[in-house]
Design a protein around this motif. Structure first.
Motif, PDB file in Angstrom:
ATOM      1  N   CYS A  49      43.548  41.791  80.193  1.00 16.07           N
ATOM      2  CA  CYS A  49      43.939  41.755  78.783  1.00 16.07           C
ATOM      3  C   CYS A  49      45.016  40.713  78.512  1.00 16.07           C
ATOM      4  N   TRP A  50      45.842  40.405  79.534  1.00 19.75           N
ATOM      5  CA  TRP A  50      46.811  39.323  79.368  1.00 19.75           C
ATOM      6  C   TRP A  50      46.078  38.017  79.060  1.00 19.75           C
ATOM      7  N   GLU A  51      45.003  37.785  79.818  1.00 22.06           N
ATOM      8  CA  GLU A  51      44.237  36.551  79.642  1.00 22.06           C
ATOM      9  C   GLU A  51      43.476  36.560  78.312  1.00 22.06           C
ATOM     10  N   ILE A  52      42.853  37.694  78.004  1.00 19.08           N
ATOM     11  CA  ILE A  52      42.076  37.794  76.761  1.00 19.08           C
ATOM     12  C   ILE A  52      42.957  37.552  75.546  1.00 19.08           C
ATOM     13  N   THR A  53      44.150  38.153  75.520  1.00 20.38           N
ATOM     14  CA  THR A  53      45.024  37.999  74.353  1.00 20.38           C
ATOM     15  C   THR A  53      45.615  36.596  74.282  1.00 20.38           C
ATOM     16  N   ALA A  54      45.978  36.021  75.426  1.00 23.69           N
ATOM     17  CA  ALA A  54      46.539  34.668  75.437  1.00 23.69           C
ATOM     18  C   ALA A  54      45.536  33.653  74.901  1.00 23.69           C
ATOM     19  N   GLN A  55      44.265  33.837  75.281  1.00 20.23           N
ATOM     20  CA  GLN A  55      43.225  32.897  74.850  1.00 20.23           C
ATOM     21  C   GLN A  55      42.771  33.171  73.414  1.00 20.23           C
ATOM     22  N   SER A  56      42.600  34.435  73.092  1.00 19.15           N
ATOM     23  CA  SER A  56      42.022  34.799  71.795  1.00 19.15           C
ATOM     24  C   SER A  56      43.008  34.638  70.640  1.00 19.15           C
ATOM     25  N   TYR A  57      44.301  34.548  70.975  1.00 19.00           N
ATOM     26  CA  TYR A  57      45.322  34.319  69.947  1.00 19.00           C
ATOM     27  C   TYR A  57      46.130  33.066  70.272  1.00 19.00           C
ATOM     28  N   HIS A  58      45.449  32.123  70.893  1.00 20.32           N
ATOM     29  CA  HIS A  58      46.111  30.878  71.295  1.00 20.32           C
ATOM     30  C   HIS A  58      46.691  30.162  70.070  1.00 20.32           C
ATOM     31  N   GLY A  59      47.920  29.690  70.232  1.00 21.48           N
ATOM     32  CA  GLY A  59      48.581  28.979  69.133  1.00 21.48           C
ATOM     33  C   GLY A  59      49.435  29.864  68.267  1.00 21.48           C
ATOM     34  N   LYS A  60      49.344  31.176  68.455  1.00 24.22           N
ATOM     35  CA  LYS A  60      50.177  32.110  67.696  1.00 24.22           C
ATOM     36  C   LYS A  60      51.577  32.152  68.304  1.00 24.22           C
ATOM     37  N   LYS A  61      52.533  32.577  67.505  1.00 29.57           N
ATOM     38  CA  LYS A  61      53.917  32.679  67.964  1.00 29.57           C
ATOM     39  C   LYS A  61      54.142  34.068  68.556  1.00 29.57           C
ATOM     40  N   PHE A  62      54.242  34.129  69.879  1.00 27.43           N
ATOM     41  CA  PHE A  62      54.411  35.397  70.595  1.00 27.43           C
ATOM     42  C   PHE A  62      55.888  35.680  70.857  1.00 27.43           C
ATOM     43  N   MET A  63      56.246  36.971  70.843  1.00 26.98           N
ATOM     44  CA  MET A  63      57.531  37.435  71.350  1.00 26.98           C
ATOM     45  C   MET A  63      57.263  38.574  72.314  1.00 26.98           C
ATOM     46  N   HIS A  64      57.763  38.442  73.555  1.00 32.05           N
ATOM     47  CA  HIS A  64      57.603  39.480  74.566  1.00 32.05           C
ATOM     48  C   HIS A  64      58.911  40.247  74.715  1.00 32.05           C
ATOM     49  N   ILE A  65      58.814  41.562  74.578  1.00 29.96           N
ATOM     50  CA  ILE A  65      59.971  42.458  74.623  1.00 29.96           C
ATOM     51  C   ILE A  65      59.794  43.370  75.825  1.00 29.96           C
TER      52      ILE A  65
END
Length: 351
Positions: free
Chosen positions: A69-85
């Motif tokens: 799911c790390w890979e799926i979300t990174a690819q499927s929402y590529h270019g979005k501004k992520f914040m990891h908490i």
């Protein structure tokens, strides 16, 4: 041998019977585009919705693992501004895997709750996606559902992605406080590893990068799921077992009450014996995995003696690998299992 390892852990009862049923029914020989598989998938999706009490408009997908799911979300929402908490190893690993999206990171202390003020200072309101871990298996911390609700209320615009690997199917979730939840089945689901479950809100689906060309992107997963199919040849046995195990379980509210009650009793037991917990603040401790601190020498002795008594204790993880051990509290564990582990500790501590 009773495994209290926090994943893979003890499997659900009657799994051998369900595996034989899968073999006898011939489902394991069916291709994943066949009516037989699509019927199984439809039934399993309905079972998950009912047993986990999902909102009607949330979708359920099958993948290979939580890590995928790390890979799926990174690819499927590529270019979005992520914040990891995060405050533990798995939350940190997720953020490092997602470096392709250059995320903002916020590491909060082990003994404190998430600071909404700090999140504001770091720009959470302007982020597209906030990533959190419900139960951090590595250090046994816990984010209370009310904290997720406060984050959702304070920052209504970003999507909220939640690693629920050590809590999904064991604890009752406030699903609407998150937009994408994921877990592997080798913990609270009580199954062998090799299958992941992802749950998505309509908002999360609306923000997918539909131009992503990766094979297992979320948009393709969604489109195939609408036909009750998958993008790849799936773990058919895993899906069959997931359906069977959940069908024979109580509702999630009952399980939630049972696990939390048992964990409170277990904490009292170990506190009475003089043990210290990895997480000093009770409300921040995971109800599904207990972390206990002691010396390196005692950890080695405890694991050795436990094995002789047909008990597997979970190793510590990361910075606490050699000076702690962990005890899983999953739905597959019984009160009798916990009587046995308590009897073991009473014996070695001569209480």
């Amino acid at each position: 041998m009773i495994s209290f390892y926090p994943g893979p852990s003890k499997i659900a009862p009657d799994l051998d019977k369900y595996m034989q049923e899968a073999y006898d029914e011939g489902i394991l020989s069916c291709n994943h585009r066949s009516p037989s598989f699509m019927q199984l998938m439809e039934e399993c999706l309905l079972t998950i919705r009912k047993k986990l009490d999902l909102p009607k408009n949330y979708e359920v997908f099958f993948v290979s693992s939580a890590t995928e799911c790390w890979e799926i979300t990174a690819q499927s929402y590529h270019g979005k501004k992520f914040m990891h908490i995060y405050n533990g190893a798995f939350g940190e690993k997720w953020s490092k895997y997602n470096q392709v999206n250059d995320p903002i990171t916020y590491e909060f202390p082990l003994h404190k709750n998430i600071s909404l003020h700090q999140l504001s200072q770091l720009g959470a309101a302007d982020a597209d996606i906030l990533c959190l871990t419900a139960c951090e298996t590595s250090n046994t911390t816990f984010i209370h559902p009310k904290t997720f609700q406060k984050i959702k209320k304070r920052f209504p615009n970003p999507l909220i992605f939640i690693d629920a690997t050590s809590s999904m199917s064991g604890l009752r979730m406030d699903w609407k406080s998150g937009d994408l939840w994921y877990a592997s089945v080798q913990k609270c689901f009580g199954l062998p590893s090799g299958l992941g479950v992802m749950i998505c809100s309509p908002k999360a689906l609306s923000k997918i990068n539909k131009k992503d060309t990766h094979y297992n992107n979320l948009w393709s997963i969604y489109k195939n799921q609408q036909k009750r199919q998958t993008t790849h040849t799936p773990n058919i046995l895993g899906i069959y077992l997931l359906n069977k195990v959940l069908q024979h379980r109580p509702d999630i509210t009952t399980i939630d009450i049972t696990l939390k009650k048992r964990m409170k009793e277990t904490e009292k037991f170990f506190k009475k014996l003089g043990y210290e917990f990895l997480v000093p603040v009770s409300r921040l401790r995971s109800p599904t995995v207990l972390g206990i601190k002691t010396s390196k020498e005692k950890v080695q002795l405890l694991k050795k003696l436990a094995k002789e008594h047909q008990i597997t204790l979970g190793n510590g993880y990361g910075a606490w690998k050699e000076t702690s051990f962990r005890i899983a509290n999953f739905p597959a564990h019984t009160d009798n299992d916990y009587d046995k582990i308590k009897d073991f500790f009473k014996k070695i501590e001569k209480v």
